[in-house]
Design a protein around this motif. Structure first.
Motif, mmCIF file in Angstrom:
data_model
loop_
_atom_site.group_PDB
_atom_site.id
_atom_site.type_symbol
_atom_site.label_atom_id
_atom_site.label_comp_id
_atom_site.label_asym_id
_atom_site.label_seq_id
_atom_site.Cartn_x
_atom_site.Cartn_y
_atom_site.Cartn_z
ATOM 1 N N PRO A 65 -7.410 9.816 -3.947
ATOM 2 C CA PRO A 65 -6.412 8.733 -3.903
ATOM 3 C C PRO A 65 -5.362 8.879 -4.997
ATOM 4 O O PRO A 65 -5.655 9.323 -6.107
ATOM 5 N N LEU A 66 -4.137 8.509 -4.657
ATOM 6 C CA LEU A 66 -3.054 8.502 -5.637
ATOM 7 C C LEU A 66 -3.031 7.206 -6.425
ATOM 8 O O LEU A 66 -2.703 7.191 -7.607
ATOM 9 N N MET A 67 -3.372 6.115 -5.763
ATOM 10 C CA MET A 67 -3.391 4.815 -6.421
ATOM 11 C C MET A 67 -4.294 3.869 -5.643
ATOM 12 O O MET A 67 -4.641 4.138 -4.485
ATOM 13 N N THR A 68 -4.673 2.790 -6.295
ATOM 14 C CA THR A 68 -5.515 1.769 -5.669
ATOM 15 C C THR A 68 -4.687 0.511 -5.456
ATOM 16 O O THR A 68 -4.076 -0.002 -6.395
ATOM 17 N N ILE A 69 -4.670 0.036 -4.213
ATOM 18 C CA ILE A 69 -3.900 -1.150 -3.849
ATOM 19 C C ILE A 69 -4.853 -2.194 -3.277
ATOM 20 O O ILE A 69 -5.762 -1.863 -2.513
ATOM 21 N N ALA A 70 -4.659 -3.444 -3.646
ATOM 22 C CA ALA A 70 -5.518 -4.520 -3.137
ATOM 23 C C ALA A 70 -4.671 -5.731 -2.782
ATOM 24 O O ALA A 70 -3.677 -6.031 -3.450
ATOM 25 N N ASP A 71 -5.084 -6.404 -1.729
ATOM 26 C CA ASP A 71 -4.455 -7.666 -1.341
ATOM 27 C C ASP A 71 -5.185 -8.788 -2.065
ATOM 28 O O ASP A 71 -6.313 -9.143 -1.715
#
Length: 219
Positions: A65-71
């Motif tokens: 993964p390049l980055m972690t995104i969360a809603d």
């Protein structure tokens, strides 16, 4: 033979080219209109919690993964409810939450999940509640306390010494007449400060033996 080796080399090159085209498809890149800049689009809307790549870094492994995104517009709060109190909790009931980051301020949510198993070490059941976080004030790993408010009620409480516990039930001795006592089976809640709430079997105002109840049990 040389011909077989050449054919194998062609097949390997074709497989590598197909894999490269597949990677470009994943990135939404048209090989016929390739530029040096590639736009990587997030699969969901949310906040970037972690960046695992630096400017100018070269990456070839699509599994990393390049980055972690969360809603975080909605967050979950987990609590460990004592086994003796889990019968009071229901899915859908409202709760109040006070966080260490915001002392004195209450946040409101609802119970969404109750675990089907009991933690054998702590004798607690995991309960998860859902909170609205559109304001963005709540962050992962915050610590706080939860109070269940739905269907709250008052129960009579007696000193711990008034409850006699047997192998399969607990009971108290209720005074019916001066000097006359009746054994009454009860269901108790969690002990707090030397007192225990009686959730079933005892009415408010009834007098019980608070000292020496064990002696009556043996008589």
């Amino acid at each position: 033979t040389e011909l077989a080796q050449a054919q194998a080399g062609v097949e390997q090159a074709q497989a590598a080219a197909e894999e490269a085209r597949h990677r470009l498809d994943l990135l939404g890149v048209d090989p016929a209109h390739h530029t040096h800049e590639i736009t990587v689009r997030a699969p969901i809307s949310g906040k970037v919690l972690e960046i695992a790549v630096a400017p100018g870094e070269y990456r070839t492994d699509l599994a990393v993964p390049l980055m972690t995104i969360a809603d975080l517009s909605t967050v979950w709060v987990s609590s460990q409810v004592p086994e003796s109190s889990i019968r009071f909790i229901e899915v859908g009931e409202p709760i109040e939450i006070e966080l260490a980051a915001f002392p004195g301020e209450l946040f409101h949510g609802r119970v969404r999940r109750i675990a089907d198993t009991v933690d054998v070490q702590t004798r607690t059941v995991k309960v998860q509640a859902e909170l609205d976080n559109r304001a963005g004030r709540l962050r992962p790993e915050m610590f706080g306390s939860i109070r269940h408010t739905h269907g709250s009620r008052s129960w009579p409480a007696v000193p711990v010494s008034a409850v006699v516990r047997g192998d399969s039930e607990s009971w108290v001795y209720v005074e019916r007449e001066p000097g006359e006592f009746e054994r009454v089976a009860v269901a108790c809640g969690e002990v707090r400060g030397g007192w225990v709430p009686v959730v079933r079997g005892l009415k408010a105002g009834e007098r019980v033996v608070s000292q020496g109840a064990v002696l009556l049990a043996g008589s």
